[in-house]
Enzyme design. Structure first.
Site, PDB file in Angstrom:
ATOM      1  N   ASP A 118       0.865  -1.185   0.000  1.00  0.00           N
ATOM      2  CA  ASP A 118       0.000   0.000   0.000  1.00  0.00           C
ATOM      3  C   ASP A 118       0.899   1.233   0.000  1.00  0.00           C
ATOM      4  O   ASP A 118       1.524   1.547   1.012  1.00  0.00           O
ATOM      5  CB  ASP A 118      -0.895   0.040   1.244  1.00  0.00           C
TER       6      ASP A 118
ATOM      7  N   LYS B 203      -6.862   3.045  -2.721  1.00  0.00           N
ATOM      8  CA  LYS B 203      -7.189   3.005  -1.293  1.00  0.00           C
ATOM      9  C   LYS B 203      -7.541   4.422  -0.847  1.00  0.00           C
ATOM     10  O   LYS B 203      -6.867   5.384  -1.214  1.00  0.00           O
ATOM     11  CB  LYS B 203      -5.999   2.457  -0.500  1.00  0.00           C
TER      12      LYS B 203
ATOM     13  N   LYS C 217     -10.080  -0.160  -2.041  1.00  0.00           N
ATOM     14  CA  LYS C 217      -9.946  -0.473  -0.621  1.00  0.00           C
ATOM     15  C   LYS C 217     -10.427   0.728   0.174  1.00  0.00           C
ATOM     16  O   LYS C 217      -9.853   1.821   0.087  1.00  0.00           O
ATOM     17  CB  LYS C 217      -8.501  -0.806  -0.263  1.00  0.00           C
TER      18      LYS C 217
END
Length: 253
Positions: free
Chosen positions: A89, A151, A180
């Protein structure tokens, strides 16, 4: 709904201890979460604990601000993969995005994606710091860079995931990338709403599975109360019938 495989069970507190990571991994194994998300110093440790489970190890790069040099992000990502990370990430460079230096944003994401190859890359936008047009442009750049997920948040900004942002992201990336939702999601019902809005993964530091179990327990309790009500009703009817019969006998006598 079994939400376990949507969950990236997260502990990114800078004061997190080894004991905290051990407990995180144990709970992830127990509830069969998709992954744990930890700071890179704990990747090797988490990988060792999870080696006999299906739970993956995720870590963060350029966290939490995203303003590190791209070469530093690449090194951090490669090192994490070598330590056993299954997913990365990375935080988008918002300064470049706000400067409209879109080539630099693209290069930053593409460099990390190239470095980690087929490992999934999630790019953190930090939506609370961006307007709608910024979010759309960031998504378009990430599509061009072949990132795997958008995300929403780091969890360290003034606010986290929002349904509006998830819907904007979904409309932009369609089915070409996954989403996400992360930041401020702490219960089953909220997580489910984000999934309904288009999220494919939920980042949370809360043991959502236990709340789901609590919901099942509550429903079981309601069902038992319903059965008890029926039994009480039947019992009352039997008693009334018995009293009516006895009253009838007395009248005849």
């Amino acid at each position: 709904m079994n939400i376990a495989q949507y969950i990236d069970y997260t502990c990114l507190n800078p004061s997190a201890t080894e004991h905290d990571i051990v407990e995180l991994c144990k709970q992830a194994i127990e509830h069969n979460f998709h992954s744990v998300c930890v700071n890179s110093c704990y990747v090797a440790m988490a990988k060792q604990i999870l080696k006999d489970s299906n739970t993956k190890v995720c870590t963060v790069v350029g966290f939490p601000f995203g303003s590190a040099d791209s070469k530093a992000k690449v090194f951090e990502a490669e090192n994490a993969i070598n330590d056993g990370a299954d997913e990365i990430d990375m935080v988008l460079n918002r300064g470049f995005l706000k400067s409209k230096n879109y080539v630099a944003v693209l290069r930053d994401v593409l460099n990390v994606k190239t470095a980690i190859g087929k490992k999934p890359l999630k790019v953190i936008l930090e939506i609370s710091e961006l307007n709608k047009n910024d979010i759309i442009k960031a998504c378009e750049i990430c599509l061009d860079a072949n990132a795997d997920y958008i995300k929403t948040s780091t969890g360290f900004a003034k606010s986290g995931a929002t349904f509006t942002a998830v819907k904007i992201i979904k409309k932009t990336v369609k089915n070409k990338m996954k989403i996400k939702a992360s930041g401020g999601i702490s219960d089953f019902e909220t997580a489910l709403k984000f999934i309904d809005a288009g999220a494919d993964r939920i980042g949370t530091s809360t043991l959502i599975k236990s709340l789901y179990n609590a919901r099942q327990i509550r429903n079981t309790r309601i069902f038992k109360q319903y059965i008890q009500t029926i039994e009480n009703t039947d019992s009352n009817e039997q008693q009334q019938n018995q009293e009516s019969t006895e009253t009838s006998k007395i009248s005849k006598n």
